[in-house]
Motif scaffolding. Sequence first.
Motif, short mmCIF file in Angstrom:
data_model
loop_
_atom_site.label_atom_id
_atom_site.label_comp_id
_atom_site.label_asym_id
_atom_site.label_seq_id
_atom_site.Cartn_x
_atom_site.Cartn_y
_atom_site.Cartn_z
N ALA A 114 0.83 -1.20 0.00
CA ALA A 114 0.00 0.00 0.00
C ALA A 114 0.87 1.26 0.00
O ALA A 114 0.62 2.20 -0.76
CB ALA A 114 -0.93 -0.01 1.21
N TYR A 115 1.92 1.26 0.81
CA TYR A 115 2.82 2.41 0.88
C TYR A 115 3.56 2.60 -0.45
O TYR A 115 3.63 3.71 -0.98
CB TYR A 115 3.80 2.24 2.03
N GLY A 116 4.08 1.52 -1.00
CA GLY A 116 4.80 1.60 -2.27
C GLY A 116 3.92 2.11 -3.40
O GLY A 116 4.34 2.95 -4.21
N SER A 117 2.68 1.65 -3.44
CA SER A 117 1.74 2.12 -4.46
C SER A 117 1.44 3.60 -4.29
O SER A 117 1.36 4.35 -5.27
CB SER A 117 0.44 1.33 -4.39
N CYS A 118 1.29 4.02 -3.05
CA CYS A 118 1.02 5.42 -2.76
C CYS A 118 2.18 6.30 -3.21
O CYS A 118 1.99 7.32 -3.87
CB CYS A 118 0.73 5.61 -1.27
N VAL A 119 3.39 5.90 -2.88
CA VAL A 119 4.58 6.68 -3.26
C VAL A 119 4.68 6.77 -4.79
O VAL A 119 4.89 7.85 -5.34
CB VAL A 119 5.87 6.07 -2.66
N ALA A 120 4.48 5.65 -5.47
CA ALA A 120 4.56 5.64 -6.93
C ALA A 120 3.48 6.50 -7.57
O ALA A 120 3.71 7.14 -8.61
CB ALA A 120 4.47 4.21 -7.45
N SER A 121 2.33 6.55 -6.94
CA SER A 121 1.20 7.31 -7.51
C SER A 121 1.26 8.80 -7.18
O SER A 121 0.51 9.58 -7.77
CB SER A 121 -0.12 6.75 -6.97
N ASN A 122 2.12 9.18 -6.26
CA ASN A 122 2.18 10.58 -5.82
C ASN A 122 3.63 11.07 -5.78
O ASN A 122 4.15 11.40 -4.72
CB ASN A 122 1.56 10.71 -4.42
N PRO A 123 4.28 11.16 -6.96
CA PRO A 123 5.71 11.46 -6.97
C PRO A 123 6.10 12.81 -6.37
O PRO A 123 7.19 12.95 -5.84
CB PRO A 123 6.08 11.40 -8.46
N SER A 124 5.21 13.79 -6.41
CA SER A 124 5.59 15.10 -5.88
C SER A 124 5.02 15.38 -4.49
O SER A 124 5.43 16.34 -3.84
CB SER A 124 5.16 16.21 -6.84
N SER A 125 4.10 14.55 -4.02
CA SER A 125 3.51 14.82 -2.71
C SER A 125 3.48 13.59 -1.81
O SER A 125 2.77 13.58 -0.80
CB SER A 125 2.07 15.33 -2.89
N TRP A 126 4.25 12.56 -2.17
CA TRP A 126 4.16 11.30 -1.44
C TRP A 126 4.48 11.45 0.04
O TRP A 126 3.91 10.75 0.86
CB TRP A 126 5.07 10.25 -2.08
N GLN A 127 5.39 12.37 0.41
CA GLN A 127 5.77 12.50 1.81
C GLN A 127 4.56 12.84 2.68
O GLN A 127 4.38 12.27 3.74
CB GLN A 127 6.86 13.56 1.96
N GLN A 128 3.70 13.74 2.20
CA GLN A 128 2.50 14.10 2.95
C GLN A 128 1.37 13.11 2.69
O GLN A 128 0.71 12.64 3.62
CB GLN A 128 2.01 15.51 2.57
N THR A 129 1.14 12.80 1.43
CA THR A 129 0.01 11.97 1.03
C THR A 129 0.10 10.56 1.63
O THR A 129 -0.92 10.00 2.03
CB THR A 129 -0.06 11.86 -0.50
N CYS A 130 1.30 10.03 1.72
CA CYS A 130 1.49 8.64 2.14
C CYS A 130 1.95 8.50 3.59
O CYS A 130 2.33 7.40 4.02
CB CYS A 130 2.48 7.96 1.21
N HIS A 131 1.92 9.58 4.33
CA HIS A 131 2.44 9.56 5.70
C HIS A 131 1.77 8.50 6.57
O HIS A 131 2.44 7.76 7.29
CB HIS A 131 2.32 10.94 6.34
N ASP A 132 0.45 8.42 6.52
CA ASP A 132 -0.26 7.43 7.35
C ASP A 132 0.14 6.01 6.99
O ASP A 132 0.31 5.16 7.88
CB ASP A 132 -1.78 7.59 7.22
N LEU A 133 0.32 5.74 5.69
CA LEU A 133 0.73 4.41 5.26
C LEU A 133 2.16 4.11 5.71
O LEU A 133 2.48 2.99 6.10
CB LEU A 133 0.60 4.27 3.75
N LYS A 134 3.02 5.13 5.66
CA LYS A 134 4.39 4.97 6.14
C LYS A 134 4.38 4.60 7.62
O LYS A 134 5.15 3.74 8.06
CB LYS A 134 5.17 6.27 5.91
N MET A 135 3.52 5.25 8.38
CA MET A 135 3.43 4.97 9.81
C MET A 135 2.93 3.54 10.06
O MET A 135 3.37 2.88 11.00
CB MET A 135 2.52 5.98 10.51
N LYS A 136 2.05 3.06 9.20
CA LYS A 136 1.56 1.68 9.33
C LYS A 136 2.69 0.68 9.08
O LYS A 136 2.80 -0.33 9.79
CB LYS A 136 0.39 1.42 8.39
N VAL A 137 3.52 0.94 8.08
CA VAL A 137 4.68 0.08 7.82
C VAL A 137 5.62 0.12 9.02
O VAL A 137 6.09 -0.92 9.50
CB VAL A 137 5.41 0.48 6.53
N ALA A 138 5.89 1.33 9.50
CA ALA A 138 6.81 1.48 10.64
C ALA A 138 6.28 0.74 11.87
O ALA A 138 7.04 0.05 12.56
CB ALA A 138 7.01 2.96 10.96
#
Length: 107
Positions: free
Chosen positions: A18-42
Amino acid sequence: MQAAFDITTKYCQKEMEAYGSCVASNPSSWQQTCHDLKMKVAHCTSSHPVIQKIRQGCSKEFVDFEKCLRENQDKPTSCSPHVARFLACAETVDLSQVDTSAVPQSP
């Protein structure tokens, strides 16, 4: 490091995908857009002893990598040298004393 990646994939595959897909889909805003998913991985990976050991042993390299990602949100590939340093460090971490028998199984 391959062992840690295998463990992460085994126990946190859904979160990683889910995090990888989010990052790939949001190349310019992934840090903010995918933050919740990053926290789930962490959160998922933080409970595994092998990953805890690598994070302890390579915390500086990991922090440097995360800093690079924050500073280069529109071009994360520029952080490749940071990834390489982290992976090289992870390969040197002694995992022989890590007890993985108490790790809960994923559903």
